[in-house]
Design an enzyme around this catalytic site. Structure first.
Site, PDB file in Angstrom:
ATOM      1  N   LYS A   1      20.288   3.352  -0.789  1.00 13.77           N
ATOM      2  CA  LYS A   1      20.856   4.297  -1.747  1.00 13.77           C
ATOM      3  C   LYS A   1      21.915   5.167  -1.076  1.00 13.77           C
ATOM      4  O   LYS A   1      21.897   5.356   0.147  1.00 13.77           O
ATOM      5  CB  LYS A   1      19.755   5.214  -2.294  1.00 13.77           C
ATOM      6  CG  LYS A   1      18.744   4.551  -3.206  1.00 13.77           C
ATOM      7  CD  LYS A   1      17.694   5.553  -3.657  1.00 13.77           C
ATOM      8  CE  LYS A   1      16.674   4.936  -4.585  1.00 13.77           C
ATOM      9  NZ  LYS A   1      17.231   4.575  -5.893  1.00 13.77           N
TER      10      LYS A   1
ATOM     11  N   LYS B   1       3.329   4.105 -10.887  1.00 14.16           N
ATOM     12  CA  LYS B   1       4.187   3.747  -9.747  1.00 14.16           C
ATOM     13  C   LYS B   1       4.135   4.872  -8.728  1.00 14.16           C
ATOM     14  O   LYS B   1       4.441   6.017  -9.037  1.00 14.16           O
ATOM     15  CB  LYS B   1       5.619   3.523 -10.223  1.00 14.16           C
ATOM     16  CG  LYS B   1       6.618   3.292  -9.089  1.00 14.16           C
ATOM     17  CD  LYS B   1       8.057   3.266  -9.614  1.00 14.16           C
ATOM     18  CE  LYS B   1       9.062   3.264  -8.473  1.00 14.16           C
ATOM     19  NZ  LYS B   1      10.465   3.350  -8.952  1.00 14.16           N
TER      20      LYS B   1
ATOM     21  N   ASP C   1      16.295  -2.290  -4.040  1.00 15.85           N
ATOM     22  CA  ASP C   1      16.114  -0.988  -4.675  1.00 15.85           C
ATOM     23  C   ASP C   1      15.457  -1.117  -6.044  1.00 15.85           C
ATOM     24  O   ASP C   1      15.178  -0.117  -6.693  1.00 15.85           O
ATOM     25  CB  ASP C   1      17.458  -0.266  -4.798  1.00 15.85           C
ATOM     26  CG  ASP C   1      17.308   1.205  -5.133  1.00 15.85           C
ATOM     27  OD1 ASP C   1      16.235   1.776  -4.830  1.00 15.85           O
ATOM     28  OD2 ASP C   1      18.248   1.794  -5.703  1.00 15.85           O
TER      29      ASP C   1
ATOM     30  N   ARG D   1       9.123  -2.267  -9.806  1.00 17.38           N
ATOM     31  CA  ARG D   1       8.560  -3.374 -10.588  1.00 17.38           C
ATOM     32  C   ARG D   1       7.830  -4.381  -9.701  1.00 17.38           C
ATOM     33  O   ARG D   1       6.912  -5.051 -10.157  1.00 17.38           O
ATOM     34  CB  ARG D   1       9.674  -4.043 -11.392  1.00 17.38           C
ATOM     35  CG  ARG D   1      10.735  -4.741 -10.574  1.00 17.38           C
ATOM     36  CD  ARG D   1      12.045  -4.917 -11.310  1.00 17.38           C
ATOM     37  NE  ARG D   1      12.755  -3.651 -11.462  1.00 17.38           N
ATOM     38  CZ  ARG D   1      13.926  -3.532 -12.081  1.00 17.38           C
ATOM     39  NH1 ARG D   1      14.510  -4.593 -12.604  1.00 17.38           N
ATOM     40  NH2 ARG D   1      14.513  -2.361 -12.183  1.00 17.38           N
TER      41      ARG D   1
ATOM     42  N   ASP E   1       9.796   9.615  -6.529  1.00 17.78           N
ATOM     43  CA  ASP E   1       9.599   8.264  -7.064  1.00 17.78           C
ATOM     44  C   ASP E   1       8.115   7.907  -7.176  1.00 17.78           C
ATOM     45  O   ASP E   1       7.777   6.807  -7.610  1.00 17.78           O
ATOM     46  CB  ASP E   1      10.326   7.240  -6.189  1.00 17.78           C
ATOM     47  CG  ASP E   1      10.797   6.032  -6.968  1.00 17.78           C
ATOM     48  OD1 ASP E   1      10.897   6.122  -8.203  1.00 17.78           O
ATOM     49  OD2 ASP E   1      11.064   4.991  -6.344  1.00 17.78           O
TER      50      ASP E   1
END
Length: 488
Positions: A271, A259, A341, A345, A282
């Site tokens: 967020k 990812k 958010d 996935r 991330d």
């Protein structure tokens, strides 16, 4: 840093420092005892005076008027547990780096380890001392003109230790690369930057080739799930494929999918502002795939290995996806986006589908800073492991135990799947407030049916938060390199 193996006794070493280990009880290891005898019982006297008690990673540096300085490191009780041995080595590497010494010798042959052999120990030496050299100052206008460093380490051992030392050193280089990519600011480390880094790696090995899918190609392939994330940003998304083919021709490759959300605002489901700067991390799943590739290149491992990176920014804009939108993934699955958010996935599912259809992998493992729920469950000690394939789980657990880059297997049962039910699409992208790490894995499992697949949630282990400790950890590169090396 140069690593040298010699069988010359430690008391004949002519460099800057000797690294000597002191247990909390019992006899001194042979190398320490040799120097202690030559110095008229000096080290024993230091112990008796409580200058060094031998507690794990306790450090005492002794300058010498003649000959090398002494770096004394507490070892704890023997046999030494693996985690304590690693702590002691890290303390030794840190002490050497911050001292005036640039060269040192070490001899661990007489140290008794609990459950580990000397091959493992030499790998840890290479990893610890190479790893101590990591320093991030890429974005500072004034750099340290004379940074503390380690020029060379002489390891007193049989010549067979060279390969193990090299393995640990290569692993540390991969971790440092992963840390650097993670620590880069998000205005630099964009999806295009990651693609450029993959291209640079390809120049290091004739066995490696890269292929980059741009958004036009993704549109052509029907990757509506990935594009629903990347369309919110002016930075174009990329799927980066690194094909390292050094194994037997025709053998199916082992695939890692990372990812690579290079910054995650949460999108329209914005967020909170506090700590949002850490959302540059991330992309640490992607960074770990790049770091693993660097280590594999350094080691010239004879394996067929493909690294796939799903790289995008998750930004709020007039083009961004909205809660309630429905998109279609590459495999035809329709997805109701209930929370923008939960974007990792959404990019991973299309990357997984592409990797499976393109490479027909022998195994496929995705690595992602996916859920706060996994961090809540496991903290920053273990990465979460999800798979329905028991032998793959065992392979990853064994690699984690060897590398001390630990994982904990979490449930992936059919009963959790219904939490992803949607009234309006085939599947929702979140499963409600309960079992968030498992429902995220359940989502990915919908796109990996019939595959030897595992998911690693590294949300709690990929970086350290806050203050001076803040920075990428380099995990799970040790786990992944050991996992792949065990496939040979």
């Amino acid at each position: 840093m140069q690593l040298t193996v010699t069988q010359t006794p430690i008391n004949e070493y002519q460099g800057d420092a000797l690294i000597l280990f002191v247990p909390s009880e019992g006899e001194l290891p042979a190398a320490t005892a040799t120097i202690n005898n030559e110095l008229d019982d000096f080290i024993n006297q230091l112990q008796q005076n409580d200058d060094i008690k031998g507690k794990v990673a306790q450090t005492l540096v002794i300058p010498q008027a003649k000959g090398p300085r002494l770096i004394l490191i507490g070892l704890g009780q023997q046999p030494v547990k693996g985690k304590d041995f690693i702590k002691a080595l890290n303390a030794a590497a840190s002490a050497l780096k911050t001292s005036a010494a640039n060269t040192a010798a070490i001899d661990i042959r007489d140290i008794e380890l609990d459950g580990f052999d000397t091959e493992w120990a030499y790998k840890q030496i290479g990893q610890a001392f190479q790893g101590a050299l990591y320093h991030f100052d890429e974005c500072k206008s004034k750099k340290d003109e004379n940074p503390n460093t380690i020029e060379s380490l002489t390891v007193i051992a049989d010549n067979t230790a060279e390969l193990d030392l090299k393995f640990g050193q290569a692993l540390a280089k991969g971790m440092a690369y992963t840390k650097k990519l993670g620590d880069m600011p998000p205005n630099v480390a964009t999806p295009s930057y990651l693609a450029d880094e993959a291209d640079k790696l390809a120049t290091m090995s004739d066995n490696l080739a890269t292929k980059i899918l741009d958004e036009d190609k993704m549109e052509e392939l029907g990757m509506g799930s990935f594009l629903s994330v990347s369309k919110g940003s002016i930075e174009p998304g990329k799927i980066i494929c690194m094909e390292y083919l050094a194994g037997k021709a025709g053998d199916a490759p082992h695939v890692l999918v990372g990812k690579g959300i290079t910054f995650d605002t949460g999108g329209i489901s914005l967020k909170p502002g506090a700590g949002m700067d850490e959302m540059k991390y991330d992309m640490c799943g992607a960074a770990s795939v790049l770091g693993t590739m660097l280590a594999i290149i350094e080691l010239e491992l004879p394996i067929n290995f493909v690294g796939v990176i799903a790289a995008a920014e998750n930004m709020p804009s007039g083009h961004a996806s909205k809660p309630g939108d429905i998109v279609t993934a590459m495999n035809g699955t329709t997805i109701e986006i209930l929370n923008t958010d939960a974007e990792g996935r959404l990019v991973l599912c299309d990357a997984l589908t592409y990797a499976i259809e393109t490479y027909e992998p022998a195994s496929i493992v995705d690595i992602a800073t996916l859920t706060g729920a996994c961090m809540a469950a496991l903290g920053r000690v273990n990465s979460g492991l999800f798979t329905e394939v028991d032998d793959l789980a065992q392979e990853l657990i064994e690699a984690s135990n060897t590398s001390r880059d630990t994982v904990w297997r979490l449930p992936l049962q059919e009963e959790y799947q219904e939490l992803l039910d949607s009234n309006f699409a085939d599947i929702a992208n979140i499963g409600g407030p309960l079992a968030g790490a498992t429902t995220a894995a359940c989502f990915l499992s919908r796109f990996t049916e019939g595959q030897k697949w595992a998911h690693l949630d590294i949300a709690g282990t990929a970086w350290h938060s806050g203050g001076k400790a803040k920075g990428a950890s380099g995990r799970p590169v040790p786990l992944l390199v050991n996992y792949l090396a065990n496939k040979i």
